[in-house]
Design a protein around this motif. Structure first.
Motif, PDB file in Angstrom:
ATOM      1  N   MET B 171      45.519  43.919  35.517  1.00 44.40           N
ATOM      2  CA  MET B 171      44.867  42.615  35.472  1.00 44.40           C
ATOM      3  C   MET B 171      45.201  41.797  36.720  1.00 44.40           C
ATOM      4  O   MET B 171      44.322  41.166  37.332  1.00 44.40           O
ATOM      5  N   LYS B 175      42.723  40.560  39.809  1.00 43.36           N
ATOM      6  CA  LYS B 175      42.640  39.125  40.110  1.00 43.36           C
ATOM      7  C   LYS B 175      42.834  38.899  41.613  1.00 43.36           C
ATOM      8  O   LYS B 175      42.130  38.101  42.227  1.00 43.36           O
ATOM      9  N   ASN B 178      39.790  40.104  43.453  1.00 35.08           N
ATOM     10  CA  ASN B 178      38.723  39.130  43.273  1.00 35.08           C
ATOM     11  C   ASN B 178      38.932  37.918  44.174  1.00 35.08           C
ATOM     12  O   ASN B 178      37.997  37.433  44.803  1.00 35.08           O
ATOM     13  N   SER B 184      33.548  40.097  42.232  1.00 38.32           N
ATOM     14  CA  SER B 184      34.020  39.924  40.855  1.00 38.32           C
ATOM     15  C   SER B 184      33.521  41.014  39.928  1.00 38.32           C
ATOM     16  O   SER B 184      34.284  41.576  39.145  1.00 38.32           O
ATOM     17  N   PHE B 188      36.481  43.132  38.188  1.00 39.57           N
ATOM     18  CA  PHE B 188      36.737  42.967  36.760  1.00 39.57           C
ATOM     19  C   PHE B 188      36.058  44.065  35.956  1.00 39.57           C
ATOM     20  O   PHE B 188      36.596  44.524  34.942  1.00 39.57           O
TER      21      PHE B 188
END
Lengths: 222, 221
Positions: B171, B175, B178, B184, B188
């Motif tokens: 995660m 992030k 991104n 994105s 993700f």
């Protein structure tokens, strides 16, 4: 160990936290409303005669259920702008949490519908009821009432998951505690108060669900 | 940037993030199992001095959210003089949280072992400890394994939250990607697929296999 708890600071920040609690409850309520409707659609979509639709919806539900909510929140919030759709934190947060829980609720609905006795389905066919009447008047009322405790558990669950919306800046309880903490460089009181507020809401709520479940069992003669 | 190009460029970062996620998952699972067995058994104790702490523990950890517990353990515990490194705070809070849910599964499974088994064990004068270890627990295990499969998927999802205290798990890596690239959907999206693959093709088959092993051990196959 030196417990450095300041009561005056705790009382000073409590009103702001309680105000944020209203936002948390709003987010939970609105997200739950989305989940209730979307969940029913997902559950019914798995009962159609279109094999492809059933399989696709089934896989989507599995996918949503086995990936982290926090990641889905980020996904909804950041991917929209990439395609020119700008969503506010509130909109994307509610959409993400609503979709996430609709997958769980669709399973609750599904097991409720599956538990409706065969005879009821056959009676509908024998009476030649149209599809809409069959579901609205016969199947869903019998499927939903036993599903209420399961739905209640997810209401408590959605409430406990709202802090995740703070990652995209929704001004709910956790976000407020973070703000207060970094304004004053004191995290002990705000974070502890947040934990207590959660406890004071979710424990009675879970108790109510349990009580309702027992009443329901008695009423249905189980 | 096509998805293949994206995967070639950021593959190493994604792989190291996935590895951290898996490590956090294994460690958190170990804690969850220990906590679940201890608290589940304690909640069944007839001595309320043992039962009460278990009930308080379970209600606190089930009544508040994982994120609140994570922040509390990471930001507030240091004020009590207990400073944990972020990765330990991460898997510890996930493990403690899921352990509370697991404790209820353990308790429920032990209580649903048929009465006759308890009576038969008492009738052949097994001591309570032996009765629990040799008769009740093995049967309870086979009852509780299916819900544990679901709980472990919840646990895997829970480990994504440790990124918020900057443990560099999957995660966290996406992030970062991104924030650097604004890709994105790719970042993700890939992470969502990796979490799904871990849950669907690692955890679920493993639990199914474990269910079969336990069933065979009980002579039920």
């Amino acid at each position: 160990m030196k417990l450095d708890w300041h009561w005056d600071f705790a009382f000073e920040v409590l009103p702001r936290l309680l105000w944020a609690t209203v936002n948390t409850l709003t987010a939970a309520g609105a997200g739950y409303a989305i989940a209730l409707v979307l969940g029913l659609i997902l559950a019914l979509a798995q009962r159609t005669n279109w094999r492809a639709l059933t399989v696709i919806v089934r896989e989507c539900v599995e996918f949503i259920r086995s990936t982290p909510l926090v990641l889905q929140v980020f996904f909804v919030f950041y991917v929209g702008p990439q395609f020119g759709i700008n969503l506010s934190p509130w909109t994307s947060g509610l959409a993400a949490i609503g979709i996430h829980y609709s997958a769980y609720l669709s399973e609750v609905y599904r097991s409720g519908i599956d538990a409706v006795p065969r005879g009821q389905w056959e009676a509908c066919r024998a009476l030649n009821l149209p599809l809409r009447k069959k579901y609205l008047r016969i199947i869903l009322p019998q499927a939903l009432v036993p599903a209420v405790p399961g739905m209640g558990n997810y209401l408590v669950g959605i409430f406990k998951d709202t802090p995740i919306l703070s990652v995209i800046g929704v001004a709910e309880l956790m976000q407020m505690a973070n703000t207060i903490g970094s304004e004053n460089y004191r995290f002990l009181e705000p974070f502890t108060l947040v934990a207590l507020i959660f406890l004071f809401i979710s424990l009675p709520a879970a108790g109510l669900v349990k009580l309702f479940e027992r009443r329901l069992r008695l009423a249905m003669g189980l | 940037m096509s998805i293949w190009e994206f995967l070639r460029t950021y593959g190493p970062a994604l792989a190291s993030g996935t590895l951290t996620t898996c490590t956090e998952f294994v460690l958190a699972t170990a804690i969850a199992i220990i906590v679940a067995v201890v608290m589940g058994l304690a909640k069944l104790s007839s001595n309320w001095l043992i039962r009460a702490p278990a009930i308080v523990y379970i209600e606190i950890f089930r009544g508040t959210s994982l994120l609140v517990q994570l922040y509390w353990i990471f930001f507030v515990l240091p004020l009590f003089g207990i400073t944990l490194p972020k990765s330990i705070a991460g898997f510890l809070s996930v493990g403690l949280n899921c352990g509370a849910y697991g404790a209820e599964l353990v308790r429920g499974a032990i209580q649903s072992v048929p009465r006759g088994q308890w009576e038969a064990a008492t009738a052949i004068s097994l001591s309570p400890a032996v009765r629990m270890r040799r008769i009740i627990l093995p049967q309870a295990l086979s009852i509780m394994l299916p819900p544990w499969g679901n709980l472990l998927i919840e646990l895997l999802k829970g480990t994504a939250l440790v990124a918020l205290i900057s443990v560099s798990d999957l995660m966290f890596e996406v992030k970062q990607i991104n924030a650097m690239t604004y890709l994105s959907a790719q970042a993700f999206g890939t992470a969502l697929v990796i979490y799904y693959l871990l849950a669907r093709f690692l955890i679920t088959p493993f639990m199914r296999w474990l269910e079969r092993v336990v069933a065979r051990g009980l002579g039920r196959v």
